[in-house]
Design an enzyme around this catalytic site. Structure first.
Site, PDB file in Angstrom:
ATOM      1  N   GLU A 116      25.945  -0.730  10.262  1.00  0.00           N
ATOM      2  CA  GLU A 116      24.896   0.040   9.596  1.00  0.00           C
ATOM      3  C   GLU A 116      25.450   1.454   9.400  1.00  0.00           C
ATOM      4  OE1 GLU A 116      20.442  -0.753   8.970  1.00  0.00           O
ATOM      5  OE2 GLU A 116      22.041  -1.995   9.762  1.00  0.00           O
ATOM      6  N   CYS A 150      22.857  -1.405   5.313  1.00  0.00           N
ATOM      7  CA  CYS A 150      23.373  -2.457   6.197  1.00  0.00           C
ATOM      8  C   CYS A 150      24.598  -3.128   5.580  1.00  0.00           C
ATOM      9  CB  CYS A 150      22.285  -3.497   6.495  1.00  0.00           C
ATOM     10  SG  CYS A 150      21.608  -4.302   5.026  1.00  0.00           S
TER      11      CYS A 150
END
Length: 361
Positions: free
Chosen positions: A353, A319
């Site tokens: 992401e 992330c």
């Protein structure tokens, strides 16, 4: 950066993210990333609002960064799911009509799923009494949701304290219990694409999988179908309990789940010290070919990064592309990037992401 919905800008913003990921991974000879886009609106399955009193009424409010005393009043939230937008005015009308629901209510949280389930959490600056509970029972019935009431030191559950999600991955349908207050992927459509990519990148394996940071089993369930057996670790008790339920609910019998941090598992595999939580598990019986990691924003610590080096294949969901690049720099002398991908979990923001499959040279 907060999300400002402007679908006309979406393609350009996604292209800029892809260019940024290419630049970060270019020093490591990465292939062209696969890019998985998001729905342009109604993509976020959870939302949290503070309430702001104005004109004698409480309103949903958000605040610009650093402007905690200057509320932006809102009636709808286009980035949130259609179910959240449908619930918002009905919930507001309910608290405006009922003083037991309204009294000292200061925050509202929504959790919805692609499967159609919904849970609403109401937070109060006062104790919750029987009158509140009776009103909340009616509210839950009227809105067809579970309701959680929170006040200092107390939580009251009307219905369930979790939402149920169902995701379709590579011909399988997996059911997930998502507990109130625990982490879940916010963008369900992109999460489903991310799971599909990881499933494909994993491939059909005859050896074993080690998974670090498994959460509620989001990746564990589909990846378990690709390995002989899986050892998964997670430190959060809430997430561990949800993952155990999800494994049982889906009939996944080849996974052992232990409540250890990645750092503790590193110590166990290096035989630094024994752990009671590993009692009955023979680590040497596993033939690990792949390690799957989905670490927090800080990435893997250096010791955990060194642990992953001993595996032939490292499947990494990140992330934070900056810490991903830092971890790859540590591993680059022994592993090369075979696949990479961008998953646009957070449209209209700089967040992204990403995923890589690293294979030993």
């Amino acid at each position: 950066m907060s999300a400002v919905l402007d679908p006309s800008q979406y393609d350009a913003q996604l292209a800029a993210k892809a260019a940024r990921l290419r630049d970060l991974l270019a020093p490591f000879g990465a292939p062209e990333p696969a890019v998985f886009d998001s729905p342009r609106e109604h993509y976020r399955l959870r939302a949290e609002f503070r309430l702001w009193r104005e004109g004698g009424q409480r309103h949903y409010a958000m605040f610009a960064p650093g402007e905690k005393h200057k509320a932006i009043l809102i009636d709808d939230f286009p980035i949130a799911s259609e179910r959240i937008n449908e619930l918002m005015p009905r919930l507001k009308a309910a608290w405006q009509a009922n003083e037991d629901l309204n009294n000292r209510l200061f925050q509202v949280e929504f959790l919805t799923t692609l499967a159609g389930d919904a849970m609403v959490t109401l937070c109060y600056h006062r104790p919750l009494d029987e009158a509140w509970e009776a009103a909340a029972q009616h509210l839950a019935s009227d809105l067809n949701v579970s309701v959680i009431g929170r006040s200092k030191g107390k939580r009251v559950v009307i219905g369930r304290d979790y939402a149920v999600e169902k995701l379709d991955i590579a011909g399988y349908t997996f059911s997930y219990r998502q507990p109130e207050g625990a982490f879940t992927q916010p963008n369900g459509a992109v999460n489903q694409k991310m799971l599909g990519w990881a499933f494909e990148a994993m491939g059909e394996r005859q050896d074993d999988l080690l998974e670090l940071y498994c959460g509620n089993g989001n990746f564990t369930l589909p990846l378990a179908t690709r390995a002989r057996q899986v050892l998964a670790t997670e430190i959060s008790k809430t997430s561990v309990n949800a993952a155990l339920h999800n494994l049982d609910e889906n009939g996944v019998g080849n996974v052992r789940l232990v409540r250890l941090s990645a750092e503790e598992l590193t110590q166990a595999l290096n035989e630094v010290r024994p752990f009671r939580r590993l009692e009955g598990i023979d680590l040497k019986s596993y033939d690990f070919g792949t390690v799957f990691v989905d670490p927090p924003r800080a990435g893997m610590d250096p010791d955990t990064c060194e642990l992953t080096r001993r595996f032939e294949r490292i499947l990494y969901i990140s992330c934070n592309p900056e810490t991903l690049a830092q971890n790859i720099a540590q591993l680059h002398d022994t592993h090369r990037i075979e696949r990479c991908a961008l998953f646009d979990q957070f449209p209209y923001t700089h967040h992204m992401e990403s995923g890589v499959l690293l294979v030993r040279r």
